[in-house]
Enzyme design. Structure first.
Site, PDB file in Angstrom:
ATOM      1  N   ARG A 116       0.816  -1.231   0.000  1.00 35.66           N
ATOM      2  CA  ARG A 116       0.000   0.000   0.000  1.00 35.66           C
ATOM      3  C   ARG A 116       0.845   1.275   0.000  1.00 35.66           C
ATOM      4  O   ARG A 116       0.392   2.336   0.420  1.00 35.66           O
ATOM      5  CB  ARG A 116      -0.970   0.026   1.180  1.00 35.66           C
ATOM      6  N   LYS A 138       4.505  11.622 -11.499  1.00 41.17           N
ATOM      7  CA  LYS A 138       3.681  10.758 -12.369  1.00 41.17           C
ATOM      8  C   LYS A 138       4.403   9.432 -12.555  1.00 41.17           C
ATOM      9  O   LYS A 138       5.579   9.399 -12.930  1.00 41.17           O
ATOM     10  CB  LYS A 138       3.476  11.411 -13.733  1.00 41.17           C
ATOM     11  N   GLU A 180      12.089  17.535 -24.534  1.00 41.19           N
ATOM     12  CA  GLU A 180      11.283  17.991 -23.381  1.00 41.19           C
ATOM     13  C   GLU A 180      11.737  19.386 -22.939  1.00 41.19           C
ATOM     14  O   GLU A 180      10.927  20.200 -22.490  1.00 41.19           O
ATOM     15  CB  GLU A 180      11.387  17.008 -22.208  1.00 41.19           C
ATOM     16  N   LYS A 220       9.100  22.866 -14.597  1.00 42.77           N
ATOM     17  CA  LYS A 220       8.193  21.747 -14.280  1.00 42.77           C
ATOM     18  C   LYS A 220       7.757  21.812 -12.817  1.00 42.77           C
ATOM     19  O   LYS A 220       6.589  21.610 -12.499  1.00 42.77           O
ATOM     20  CB  LYS A 220       8.849  20.399 -14.594  1.00 42.77           C
ATOM     21  N   GLU A 230      -3.226  17.762 -12.102  1.00 44.89           N
ATOM     22  CA  GLU A 230      -3.545  18.076 -13.492  1.00 44.89           C
ATOM     23  C   GLU A 230      -4.996  18.513 -13.689  1.00 44.89           C
ATOM     24  O   GLU A 230      -5.695  18.057 -14.598  1.00 44.89           O
ATOM     25  CB  GLU A 230      -3.206  16.880 -14.400  1.00 44.89           C
ATOM     26  N   ARG A 234      -1.124  21.969 -15.307  1.00 44.55           N
ATOM     27  CA  ARG A 234      -0.209  20.845 -15.537  1.00 44.55           C
ATOM     28  C   ARG A 234      -0.441  20.202 -16.902  1.00 44.55           C
ATOM     29  O   ARG A 234       0.471  19.624 -17.491  1.00 44.55           O
ATOM     30  CB  ARG A 234      -0.352  19.795 -14.410  1.00 44.55           C
ATOM     31  N   ASN A 238       1.596  18.551 -21.458  1.00 49.60           N
ATOM     32  CA  ASN A 238       1.292  17.541 -22.481  1.00 49.60           C
ATOM     33  C   ASN A 238       1.461  18.082 -23.894  1.00 49.60           C
ATOM     34  O   ASN A 238       1.156  17.382 -24.870  1.00 49.60           O
ATOM     35  CB  ASN A 238      -0.152  17.029 -22.317  1.00 49.60           C
ATOM     36  N   HIS A 241       2.361  15.947 -26.782  1.00 47.85           N
ATOM     37  CA  HIS A 241       2.239  14.568 -26.335  1.00 47.85           C
ATOM     38  C   HIS A 241       0.988  13.848 -26.835  1.00 47.85           C
ATOM     39  O   HIS A 241       0.971  12.624 -26.885  1.00 47.85           O
ATOM     40  CB  HIS A 241       2.311  14.490 -24.802  1.00 47.85           C
ATOM     41  N   HIS A 245       2.198  10.586 -28.234  1.00 47.04           N
ATOM     42  CA  HIS A 245       1.834   9.275 -27.685  1.00 47.04           C
ATOM     43  C   HIS A 245       1.200   8.385 -28.758  1.00 47.04           C
ATOM     44  O   HIS A 245       1.457   7.184 -28.822  1.00 47.04           O
ATOM     45  CB  HIS A 245       0.866   9.434 -26.508  1.00 47.04           C
ATOM     46  N   HIS A 257      10.637   8.465 -27.654  1.00 47.41           N
ATOM     47  CA  HIS A 257       9.690   9.405 -27.043  1.00 47.41           C
ATOM     48  C   HIS A 257       9.975  10.849 -27.483  1.00 47.41           C
ATOM     49  O   HIS A 257       9.064  11.567 -27.898  1.00 47.41           O
ATOM     50  CB  HIS A 257       9.790   9.282 -25.516  1.00 47.41           C
TER      51      HIS A 257
HETATM   52  N1  LIG Z   1       6.651  10.487 -15.364  1.00 47.66           N
HETATM   53  C1  LIG Z   1       6.784  11.538 -16.130  1.00 47.66           C
HETATM   54  O1  LIG Z   1       6.431  12.673 -15.763  1.00 47.66           O
HETATM   55  C2  LIG Z   1       7.403  11.386 -17.499  1.00 47.66           C
HETATM   56  C3  LIG Z   1       7.724  12.509 -18.255  1.00 47.66           C
HETATM   57  C4  LIG Z   1       8.337  12.339 -19.497  1.00 47.66           C
HETATM   58  C5  LIG Z   1       8.600  11.059 -19.964  1.00 47.66           C
HETATM   59  N2  LIG Z   1       8.261   9.978 -19.201  1.00 47.66           N
HETATM   60  C6  LIG Z   1       8.540   8.620 -19.665  1.00 47.66           C
HETATM   61  O2  LIG Z   1       9.947   8.433 -19.752  1.00 47.66           O
HETATM   62  C7  LIG Z   1      10.210   7.349 -20.654  1.00 47.66           C
HETATM   63  C8  LIG Z   1      11.423   7.672 -21.489  1.00 47.66           C
HETATM   64  O3  LIG Z   1      12.517   7.820 -20.615  1.00 47.66           O
HETATM   65  P1  LIG Z   1      14.025   8.058 -21.114  1.00 47.66           P
HETATM   66  O4  LIG Z   1      14.029   8.970 -22.281  1.00 47.66           O
HETATM   67  O5  LIG Z   1      14.765   8.435 -19.908  1.00 47.66           O
HETATM   68  O6  LIG Z   1      14.445   6.671 -21.724  1.00 47.66           O
HETATM   69  P2  LIG Z   1      14.680   5.211 -21.129  1.00 47.66           P
HETATM   70  O7  LIG Z   1      14.385   5.150 -19.708  1.00 47.66           O
HETATM   71  O8  LIG Z   1      13.956   4.309 -22.060  1.00 47.66           O
HETATM   72  O9  LIG Z   1      16.244   5.003 -21.353  1.00 47.66           O
HETATM   73  C9  LIG Z   1      16.739   5.102 -22.655  1.00 47.66           C
HETATM   74  C10 LIG Z   1      17.954   4.209 -22.863  1.00 47.66           C
HETATM   75  O10 LIG Z   1      19.076   4.789 -22.216  1.00 47.66           O
HETATM   76  C11 LIG Z   1      19.771   3.784 -21.459  1.00 47.66           C
HETATM   77  N3  LIG Z   1      20.405   4.527 -20.357  1.00 47.66           N
HETATM   78  C12 LIG Z   1      19.783   5.141 -19.318  1.00 47.66           C
HETATM   79  N4  LIG Z   1      20.676   5.863 -18.620  1.00 47.66           N
HETATM   80  C13 LIG Z   1      21.883   5.660 -19.190  1.00 47.66           C
HETATM   81  C14 LIG Z   1      23.205   6.152 -18.929  1.00 47.66           C
HETATM   82  N5  LIG Z   1      23.461   7.023 -17.960  1.00 47.66           N
HETATM   83  N6  LIG Z   1      24.215   5.703 -19.725  1.00 47.66           N
HETATM   84  C15 LIG Z   1      23.966   4.862 -20.756  1.00 47.66           C
HETATM   85  N7  LIG Z   1      22.748   4.404 -21.077  1.00 47.66           N
HETATM   86  C16 LIG Z   1      21.718   4.808 -20.303  1.00 47.66           C
HETATM   87  C17 LIG Z   1      18.708   2.793 -21.091  1.00 47.66           C
HETATM   88  O11 LIG Z   1      19.261   1.543 -20.896  1.00 47.66           O
HETATM   89  C18 LIG Z   1      17.806   2.801 -22.318  1.00 47.66           C
HETATM   90  O12 LIG Z   1      18.291   1.914 -23.290  1.00 47.66           O
HETATM   91  C19 LIG Z   1       8.944   7.169 -21.456  1.00 47.66           C
HETATM   92  O13 LIG Z   1       8.337   5.962 -21.065  1.00 47.66           O
HETATM   93  C20 LIG Z   1       8.059   8.336 -21.069  1.00 47.66           C
HETATM   94  O14 LIG Z   1       6.683   8.033 -21.094  1.00 47.66           O
HETATM   95  C21 LIG Z   1       7.677  10.111 -17.988  1.00 47.66           C
END
Ligand SMILES: NC(=O)c1ccc[n+]([C@@H]2O[C@H](COP(=O)([O-])OP(=O)(O)OC[C@H]3O[C@@H](n4cnc5c(N)ncnc54)[C@H](O)[C@@H]3O)[C@@H](O)[C@H]2O)c1
Length: 342
Positions: A116, A138, A180, A220, A230, A234, A238, A241, A245, A257
């Site tokens: 929980r 999020k 972003e 942010k 949101e 907030r 998007n 997005h 998406h 992304h």
């Molecule tokens: N929660 C939120 O507010 C929010 C906001 C924006 C995006 N997101 C989400 O984030 C995700 C994308 O995240 P991302 O762009 O960080 O990509 P990711 O987490 O997919 O990582 C991308 C790649 O980089 C590699 N990697 C990570 N750190 C590394 C490092 N320091 N050195 C070498 N390789 C490394 C990973 O193994 C992976 O192959 C999406 O799913 C998206 O929906 C969430």
């Protein structure tokens, strides 16, 4: 920097060089610590950070999963939860996320429901996670019905942003973070947009990169503090997005992304122009900055407007089946969310 009830620490080398400095903060958060990371980061950073925490008195176990979009699923969450139960993690546990946005989204969601809810801390390792995904609470996973369709808003206890992790991040991944950053500038800060325009050739160099991360986190943080759930502002985050998406889904999550969001920002800026909200000059500046950073303006695969709209109707932000878009009125100002149908 304080966000809601937690702190965001930003410093070069803070975790890669001295992970033990987290111990005084972490210790009161739990009796057992689960450091959950990306398989690709296990030997690069995970094992060394785990060793340092154990050496300084924390009972810490390392877990991993493939930190890529196709693994951001309910199945991965279930697997991690089972592993935590098998290792005897209970309500007095604390979870540490080490990775990009995929890892922090999944790990945050695990933390939000495990027994929980247990405390968690985020150590972002990609530019996108540093400047966006780690801020605001999020969490969630994708489903065959769409991206981030199941999740929770669950704030971490602290975020440690150490830009030195980016030294090992491939250039293509850095570009995802830039998308972003451009989004933050377009919706909220014209001066930041000008900074990104002016410093494109040196953006990955210190101190320009750190300044950009701080600016994005500031924007942010301000938006989330005003509207955590949101209900209003907030939703401006998007921008790009709704289209983005849908394109990610249509590509079977092979389109990055940041690339999807860039194409989305371009399409949504065109919508603003066609609605008479945005000038042609500013539309051209948005197109130019996306191109300057090597990000795409159009999808790399064939997709019709009908296919795109049909996919966007299923977006969780759609209202009665009509997709919602963020309308910008100028660079640095998001005006409102509008519903547009074909
Ligand atoms: N929660 C939120 O507010 C929010 C906001 C924006 C995006 N997101 C989400 O984030 C995700 C994308 O995240 P991302 O762009 O960080 O990509 P990711 O987490 O997919 O990582 C991308 C790649 O980089 C590699 N990697 C990570 N750190 C590394 C490092 N320091 N050195 C070498 N390789 C490394 C990973 O193994 C992976 O192959 C999406 O799913 C998206 O929906 C969430």
């Amino acid at each position: 920097m304080k966000l809601l009830s937690y702190e965001i620490k930003i410093a070069q080398g803070m975790i890669t060089k001295h992970p033990e400095q987290m111990v005084p903060f972490l210790k009161p958060l739990g009796a057992k610590f689960a450091l959950i990371t990306d398989e690709a980061l296990l030997s690069l950073y995970g094992e060394q950070i785990k060793e340092a925490l154990c050496l300084h008195g924390l009972e810490c176990t390392l877990f991993s999963f493939p930190g890529k979009e196709p693994y951001k699923t309910r199945a991965t969450k279930e697997k991690l939860e089972d592993q935590l139960f098998e290792q005897g993690f209970g309500r007095d546990s604390c979870i540490i996320s080490l990775g990009g946005g995929v890892v922090s989204d999944v790990v945050g969601f695990v933390a939000s429901t495990y027994c929980r809810g247990v405390p968690y801390v985020i150590i972002p390792t990609t530019l996108l996670a540093m400047c966006d995904a780690s801020i605001g609470g999020k969490t969630g996973v994708n489903t065959p019905y769409g991206k981030n369709m199941i999740g929770a808003i669950y704030q971490p206890k602290r975020v440690y942003i150490d830009p030195s992790f980016l030294q090992s991040l491939p250039q293509e991944e850095l570009k995802n973070g830039i998308a972003e950053m451009i989004k933050h500038a377009i919706i909220a800060d014209k001066e930041y947009f000008e900074f990104l325009e002016k410093n494109q050739s040196q953006i990955f160099v210190s101190p320009f990169l750190e300044k950009a991360i701080v600016e994005s986190v500031r924007i942010k943080k301000a938006i989330v503090e005003e509207d955590e759930r949101e209900a209003g502002k907030r939703a401006f985050l998007n921008f790009g997005h709704t289209v983005g998406h849908a394109l990610e889904k249509l590509s079977g999550y092979t389109l990055a992304h940041g690339e999807a969001v860039s194409i989305g920002m371009m399409m949504e800026s065109k919508m603003a122009y066609l609605q008479g909200a945005l000038s042609l000059k500013e539309l051209e500046r948005i197109q130019a900055i996306i191109q300057a950073y090597g990000l795409p303006l159009v999808p790399p695969f064939a997709v019709t407007e009908e296919e795109l709209f049909s996919c966007m109707k299923g977006d969780k932000k759609s209202v009665r089946g009509t997709p919602r878009f963020v309308l910008i009125s100028s660079i640095g100002r998001a005006k409102e969310c509008v519903q547009i149908d074909l």
